[in-house]
Scaffold this motif. Structure first.
Motif, short mmCIF file in Angstrom:
data_model
loop_
_atom_site.label_atom_id
_atom_site.label_comp_id
_atom_site.label_asym_id
_atom_site.label_seq_id
_atom_site.Cartn_x
_atom_site.Cartn_y
_atom_site.Cartn_z
N MET A 1 -2.67 4.19 4.57
CA MET A 1 -1.86 5.39 4.56
C MET A 1 -2.52 6.51 5.36
O MET A 1 -1.88 7.17 6.18
N LEU A 2 -3.81 6.71 5.11
CA LEU A 2 -4.52 7.76 5.85
C LEU A 2 -4.61 7.43 7.34
O LEU A 2 -4.53 8.32 8.19
N ALA A 3 -4.74 6.16 7.64
CA ALA A 3 -4.80 5.75 9.05
C ALA A 3 -3.49 6.07 9.75
O ALA A 3 -3.47 6.62 10.86
N TYR A 4 -2.36 5.73 9.10
CA TYR A 4 -1.06 6.04 9.69
C TYR A 4 -0.87 7.55 9.84
O TYR A 4 -0.35 8.04 10.84
N LEU A 5 -1.29 8.30 8.82
CA LEU A 5 -1.17 9.75 8.87
C LEU A 5 -1.99 10.32 10.02
O LEU A 5 -1.54 11.21 10.75
N SER A 193 3.61 2.77 0.83
CA SER A 193 2.39 2.03 0.49
C SER A 193 2.44 1.49 -0.93
O SER A 193 1.92 0.41 -1.21
N ARG A 194 3.10 2.25 -1.81
CA ARG A 194 3.25 1.77 -3.18
C ARG A 194 4.12 0.51 -3.20
O ARG A 194 3.85 -0.44 -3.94
N ILE A 195 5.19 0.54 -2.37
CA ILE A 195 6.07 -0.63 -2.29
C ILE A 195 5.30 -1.83 -1.79
O ILE A 195 5.44 -2.95 -2.30
#
Length: 472
Positions: A1-5, A193-195
């Motif tokens: 998630m942080l990488a995509y952000l 990401s939760r999914i």
């Protein structure tokens, strides 16, 4: 998630920088064209009074033009000396600005942008009459010509801060949008990401439970994607492992029981012989004969177990030779014919096709001997057993059909399981170990063949072996 952000933020910064640069270039180019046009128009109007060196007319023109275009106007002679200043501050002073030198040197126009207190020749722009002392100013110069000869220059300064303010507003808006987009991306990424991580976490928990010995562990299968396929594969693996574990436990239990039964029988008979009060030769001979039979039974079980161990460890090797399958079946049936006759059972063989192939003679003989022997043992007197050999394309088909007691429907799928007996009491009477059909199946599979069974209770059974015909 942080990488995509991080990727999205970097991409947005690059786009924002590019957009700001493009907008800035457009705004400055537009202002430059407008201010240069105004400067050239004022220079054209100053041509006549500057040629006559009419100071009053030049001053009046500079004041009027400065008021009209909201700026400051200076008129210079061919030497760069100020002839008229709309602010009446630099009259008679020589200007050493780069733009002035360029137009007096023959350039059609020149321009530059300065902070109000950073002019090239000191602080002459400080008193330019603009209220904001920190404003960015645009300085535009154009030559004043008479008959093609440069007779002076006109310098026009105006506020360019509005362009910078517009760019600053754009940058602030871009930063605000970037923050909003980053927040939206963060929330959406957390949701997505939760999914994605939910099935992974469930799978990880399932693996952890399985590693602790819980082979009943299963994970939920949702949707039709890679995660559902992974979950199905995991569940299938758990099911197979559970089956293997149950089979292993059942095998150990059955093997222990099968070995324990003859040992217990021998122990009882030996203790009876040891503690009998009177010597009885007849009883002793009978008991020793029974003990000998139980020892033979133990050896048979152990040999069958060792055979299965060889199969399971993949150490069992074939020794194929050229053989006539029809002759092998005929010989096997001939060996078992006395047993069938003693039980008043008709044993028949039907060779439809003579088949030559390469196979392991001893192991195939064991297969057919076991199948025919079982058919005879479980067929009542007056019944019959038929052995048939046919050919279908590149396969040899051997069927062993009997008119015996048959197999209950619920037990058919278990007949090849180790130690499995449909009728345990009768199986022991016939001397079976419960391993024969399991060994038969392993040998057939080792020859890359198949074995199937069809049966109906009280009507008989048919075992069918299909073997590939190998010609070298």
């Amino acid at each position: 998630m942080l990488a995509y952000l991080l990727i999205i933020c970097v991409a947005f910064v690059v786009v924002a920088y590019s957009v700001t640069a493009m907008v800035g270039e457009y705004l400055f180019a537009q202002k430059l064209r407008e201010e240069q046009r105004v400067t050239e128009d004022m220079a054209a109007r100053a041509q006549e009074p500057l040629a006559r060196m009419d100071a009053d007319a030049l001053y009046a023109l500079s004041v009027e033009s400065a008021r009209q275009y909201d700026g400051r106007v200076l008129l210079l002679d061919p030497y760069g000396v100020t002839v008229a200043d709309s602010e009446s501050e630099y009259n008679g002073r020589r200007m050493h600005l780069r733009e002035v030198q360029e137009v007096l040197g023959g350039e059609d126009s020149a321009y530059g942008y300065y902070e109000q207190q950073s002019a090239a020749d000191g602080s002459w722009l400080v008193s330019a009459g603009f209220q904001n002392s920190n404003a960015v100013l645009g300085l535009y110069a154009a030559p004043v010509k008479d008959a093609g000869k440069t007779i002076g220059a006109l310098v026009f300064t105006s506020i360019a801060q509005d362009v910078y303010d517009n760019l600053s507003n754009i940058q602030r808006q871009m930063i605000m949008y970037m923050g909003l987009i980053a927040l939206a991306v963060l929330l959406i990424s957390m949701f997505i990401s939760r999914i994605f991580t939910r099935p992974i976490n469930e799978l990880s928990q399932g693996i952890a439970r399985m590693s602790q010995g819980d082979l009943t562990s299963r994970v939920a299968v949702r949707g039709h994607n890679e995660f559902s396929q992974l979950a199905e594969a995991f569940n299938s693996m758990c099911e197979r492992l559970e089956t293997v574990d149950q089979t292993r436990n059942q095998f150990v239990s059955n093997a222990s029981h099968e070995l324990k039964t003859p040992l217990s029988t021998m122990k009882i008979m030996l203790e009876t012989l040891m503690y009998q009060q009177e010597y009885n030769p007849t009883m002793q001979a009978e008991f020793l004969g029974d003990i000998n039979k139980e020892i033979d039974r133990l050896n048979l079980i152990i040999n069958d177990l060792l055979t299965l161990v060889h199969f399971d460890s993949h150490n069992m090797e074939l020794h194929p030779i050229k053989l006539q399958l029809d002759e092998l079946l005929t010989t096997t049936v001939r060996r078992l014919d006395p047993l069938a006759s003693s039980r008043e059972i008709a044993l028949n063989i039907h060779i439809v096709d003579e088949i030559e192939t390469y196979a392991d003679h001893m192991k195939l003989e064991q297969v057919f001997y076991n199948l025919v022997d079982n058919a005879i043992k479980y067929t009542p007197p007056g019944g019959e057993v038929n052995v048939t050999l046919t050919r279908a394309n590149r396969k040899a088909i051997v069927s062993v059909e009997d008119s015996g007691i048959g197999i209950p429907k619920a037990d058919v799928r278990h007949v090849f399981d180790r130690f499995y007996r449909v009728d345990k009491a009768r199986a022991r009477e016939t001397g079976g170990t419960g391993l024969g059909l399991s060994i038969v199946k392993q040998i057939v599979m080792l020859h890359e063949g198949t074995i199937t069974v069809s049966s109906e209770e009280d009507k008989g059974s048919t075992f069918t072996v299909e073997l590939p015909i190998v010609n070298l």
